[in-house]
Design an enzyme around this catalytic site. Structure first.
Site, PDB file in Angstrom:
ATOM      1  N   CYS A 101     126.583 109.059  37.358  1.00 24.97           N
ATOM      2  CA  CYS A 101     126.671 107.860  38.338  1.00 24.97           C
ATOM      3  C   CYS A 101     125.895 107.659  39.726  1.00 24.97           C
ATOM      4  O   CYS A 101     127.279 108.367  40.259  1.00 24.97           O
ATOM      5  CB  CYS A 101     127.656 107.143  37.716  1.00 24.97           C
ATOM      6  SG  CYS A 101     127.482 105.074  38.022  1.00 24.97           S
ATOM      7  N   HIS A 143     125.131 102.906  29.752  1.00 22.72           N
ATOM      8  CA  HIS A 143     125.837 102.914  30.511  1.00 22.72           C
ATOM      9  C   HIS A 143     125.364 101.914  32.072  1.00 22.72           C
ATOM     10  O   HIS A 143     126.817 101.035  32.533  1.00 22.72           O
ATOM     11  CB  HIS A 143     125.241 104.383  31.860  1.00 22.72           C
ATOM     12  CG  HIS A 143     125.636 104.181  32.507  1.00 22.72           C
ATOM     13  ND1 HIS A 143     126.661 105.797  32.654  1.00 22.72           N
ATOM     14  CD2 HIS A 143     125.831 104.144  33.805  1.00 22.72           C
ATOM     15  CE1 HIS A 143     126.740 105.719  34.546  1.00 22.72           C
ATOM     16  NE2 HIS A 143     126.448 105.076  35.109  1.00 22.72           N
ATOM     17  N   GLU A 144     125.051 101.001  31.901  1.00 22.84           N
ATOM     18  CA  GLU A 144     124.388  99.993  32.769  1.00 22.84           C
ATOM     19  C   GLU A 144     125.508  98.986  32.263  1.00 22.84           C
ATOM     20  O   GLU A 144     126.176  97.377  33.463  1.00 22.84           O
ATOM     21  CB  GLU A 144     123.325  99.508  33.286  1.00 22.84           C
ATOM     22  CG  GLU A 144     122.608 100.648  33.988  1.00 22.84           C
ATOM     23  CD  GLU A 144     123.000 101.380  35.175  1.00 22.84           C
ATOM     24  OE1 GLU A 144     124.070 100.427  36.322  1.00 22.84           O
ATOM     25  OE2 GLU A 144     123.013 102.515  35.210  1.00 22.84           O
ATOM     26  N   HIS A 147     128.952  98.880  32.502  1.00 24.32           N
ATOM     27  CA  HIS A 147     129.016  98.530  34.116  1.00 24.32           C
ATOM     28  C   HIS A 147     129.944  97.126  34.297  1.00 24.32           C
ATOM     29  O   HIS A 147     129.891  96.722  35.079  1.00 24.32           O
ATOM     30  CB  HIS A 147     128.170  99.235  35.177  1.00 24.32           C
ATOM     31  CG  HIS A 147     128.149 100.055  35.630  1.00 24.32           C
ATOM     32  ND1 HIS A 147     129.724 100.248  36.351  1.00 24.32           N
ATOM     33  CD2 HIS A 147     127.626 101.152  36.160  1.00 24.32           C
ATOM     34  CE1 HIS A 147     129.180 101.541  37.012  1.00 24.32           C
ATOM     35  NE2 HIS A 147     128.169 101.987  36.324  1.00 24.32           N
TER      36      HIS A 147
END
Length: 177
Positions: A101, A143-144, A147
């Site tokens: 990351c 993953h994004e 966020h």
């Protein structure tokens, strides 16, 4: 002309908070943000970046898989700007894979993710897209998307033994060093 944005580092509160949905039509500032995020992503050799990582708690991220020094085996795709995403379907099967990351430099984690996902989101032009992603690109998307919900990959680990320093990742996993 796009500018390189500073990347929020682990511990900054923006990484723990939920992102706000984006209203359409888009403002010129939001288009500039997307351009800046893409430039920042390329400069940092990333394959994805979310607005909270550049201190903007908004529901927008970029998935831009391509081989680079951090991900030499990444598949090539055109950058996809994703606004107000939803994951509307997913495989039951979880697959573990290595993630890094931009907000957590020097660390990699062996993270379980869904093998494939079905998504719905809007583009910069305001078009609604429904699309499936699989394998590596599905991992980047998840993953994004995390966020945008105040989640970092460390929160997804099954064990702290699934964390390695970047230098050890390069030696043990990639075989460089």
């Amino acid at each position: 002309m796009s500018i390189l944005r500073q990347i929020a580092q682990l511990g900054h509160p923006v990484l723990w908070s939920s992102a706000a949905p984006i209203e359409f039509p888009l403002t010129p500032d939001l288009r500039v943000l997307a351009e800046d995020m893409l430039a920042t992503l390329r400069e940092a050799n990333g394959v994805g970046i979310a607005a909270p990582q550049v201190y903007e708690p908004l529901a927008i991220f970029i998935v831009a898989s391509r081989p680079n020094p951090r991900y030499p085996d990444a598949p090539v795709m055109e950058p996809e700007i994703v606004i107000n995403p939803e994951i509307v379907g997913r495989s039951e099967e979880l697959v573990k894979g290595w993630e890094g990351c931009l907000s957590i430099p020097g660390i990699r984690g062996f993270v379980p993710r869904h093998r494939w996902i079905r998504t719905r989101y809007r583009t910069l032009e305001g078009n609604e897209v429904e699309r499936e992603f699989s394998e590596f690109v599905a991992r980047v998307f998840q993953h994004e998307d995390d966020h945008l919900h105040g989640i970092v990959f460390l929160d997804r680990l099954e064990s702290m033994r699934d964390v390695v320093a970047e230098s050890e990742y390069q030696k043990q996993v990639v075989g460089r060093g």
